[in-house]
Structures are given as structure tokens and as C-alpha cells.
Design a protein around this motif. Structure first.
Motif, short mmCIF file in Angstrom:
data_model
loop_
_atom_site.label_atom_id
_atom_site.label_comp_id
_atom_site.label_asym_id
_atom_site.label_seq_id
_atom_site.Cartn_x
_atom_site.Cartn_y
_atom_site.Cartn_z
N ALA A 138 -5.83 16.12 9.14
CA ALA A 138 -4.98 16.78 10.13
C ALA A 138 -5.37 16.34 11.54
O ALA A 138 -4.51 16.06 12.38
N LYS A 139 -6.66 16.27 11.79
CA LYS A 139 -7.14 15.82 13.10
C LYS A 139 -6.74 14.36 13.35
O LYS A 139 -6.32 14.00 14.45
N ALA A 140 -6.87 13.54 12.33
CA ALA A 140 -6.50 12.12 12.47
C ALA A 140 -5.00 11.97 12.73
O ALA A 140 -4.58 11.12 13.52
N ALA A 141 -4.20 12.80 12.07
CA ALA A 141 -2.75 12.73 12.26
C ALA A 141 -2.38 13.10 13.70
O ALA A 141 -1.51 12.47 14.30
N ARG A 142 -3.06 14.09 14.25
CA ARG A 142 -2.79 14.48 15.64
C ARG A 142 -3.25 13.40 16.63
O ARG A 142 -2.68 13.24 17.69
N ALA A 143 -4.31 12.69 16.26
CA ALA A 143 -4.88 11.68 17.16
C ALA A 143 -4.25 10.30 16.99
O ALA A 143 -4.59 9.38 17.73
N ALA A 144 -3.33 10.17 16.04
CA ALA A 144 -2.71 8.88 15.78
C ALA A 144 -2.05 8.34 17.04
O ALA A 144 -1.44 9.09 17.80
N GLY A 145 -2.20 7.06 17.25
CA GLY A 145 -1.63 6.40 18.43
C GLY A 145 -0.12 6.28 18.35
O GLY A 145 0.51 6.80 17.44
N PRO A 146 0.44 5.55 19.28
CA PRO A 146 1.90 5.44 19.37
C PRO A 146 2.51 4.54 18.29
O PRO A 146 3.72 4.58 18.08
N GLU A 185 0.93 3.50 12.12
CA GLU A 185 -0.29 4.31 12.16
C GLU A 185 0.05 5.79 11.99
O GLU A 185 -0.62 6.51 11.24
N LYS A 186 1.10 6.23 12.66
CA LYS A 186 1.53 7.63 12.54
C LYS A 186 1.95 7.95 11.11
O LYS A 186 1.58 8.98 10.55
N ALA A 187 2.71 7.06 10.51
CA ALA A 187 3.19 7.27 9.14
C ALA A 187 2.02 7.32 8.17
O ALA A 187 1.98 8.17 7.27
N SER A 188 1.05 6.44 8.35
CA SER A 188 -0.13 6.43 7.49
C SER A 188 -0.93 7.72 7.63
O SER A 188 -1.37 8.30 6.64
N ALA A 189 -1.09 8.18 8.86
CA ALA A 189 -1.83 9.41 9.11
C ALA A 189 -1.11 10.62 8.51
O ALA A 189 -1.74 11.50 7.92
N ARG A 190 0.21 10.66 8.64
CA ARG A 190 0.98 11.77 8.05
C ARG A 190 0.88 11.75 6.53
O ARG A 190 0.77 12.79 5.89
N HIS A 191 0.91 10.56 5.95
CA HIS A 191 0.80 10.44 4.50
C HIS A 191 -0.57 10.93 4.02
O HIS A 191 -0.66 11.68 3.04
N LEU A 192 -1.62 10.54 4.72
CA LEU A 192 -2.97 11.00 4.35
C LEU A 192 -3.08 12.51 4.48
O LEU A 192 -3.64 13.17 3.61
N PHE A 193 -2.51 13.06 5.54
CA PHE A 193 -2.51 14.51 5.72
C PHE A 193 -1.81 15.20 4.54
O PHE A 193 -2.35 16.13 3.94
N ALA A 194 -0.63 14.73 4.19
CA ALA A 194 0.13 15.34 3.10
C ALA A 194 -0.61 15.22 1.77
O ALA A 194 -0.65 16.18 0.99
#
Length: 74
Positions: free
Chosen positions: A24-32, A36-45
Motif C-alpha cells: 500500500a505504501k509503495a502504491a502511494r509512492a509510485a512515480g508518474p 510503475e503505477k499499474a505494477s504497484a496497484r497490482h502488488l497491492f491488490a
């Protein structure tokens, strides 16, 4: 008068919770970058789903476990 109650939380539940909070922290900190955002959201889910599975498999309430384990910054 107050009482202290101790409970034992299965280590797998604690570990999946840690992974979920970190994701969750990584997803919030994902860059523009959209990838990267999609990968972070996938990991969160994925990690949140694993946490849910661990809780449900043991008959534990997910909301209660999240409260007991704490979620700093969430």
C-alpha cells in the motif's frame, strides 16, 4: 479495574498483513510512470487478497485483524 487480554495471531496472518501494508505504501509512492503505477496497484491488490484469504481461512474478521495489527499511514 481493568483486565489485560492476550491473543495469538497466526504468523502467516501477520506476515501477509506486513506485505499488504508495504505494498500500500509503495502504491502511494509510485512515480508518474503508468507502468510503475499499474505494477504497484497490482502488488497491492495481490497482497491484500492474500491477507483476506489468510484471515478467512482461519475464521478471522478482516477488519478486526487490520485494527489489531495496525496500519500506520493507511
Amino acid at each position: 479495574m481493568s483486565e489485560t487480554i492476550s491473543i495469538q495471531i497466526p504468523s502467516r496472518v501477520v506476515e501477509t498483513h506486513r506485505q499488504f501494508v508495504a505494498a500500500a505504501k509503495a502504491a502511494r509512492a509510485a512515480g508518474p510512470d503508468e507502468e510503475e503505477k499499474a505494477s504497484a496497484r497490482h502488488l497491492f491488490a495481490t497482497t491484500y487478497h492474500a491477507f483476506q484469504v489468510e484471515c478467512r481461512g482461519r475464521g478471522l474478521d478482516i477488519t478486526t485483524m487490520r485494527s489489531l495489527l495496525g496500519e500506520p499511514g493507511l
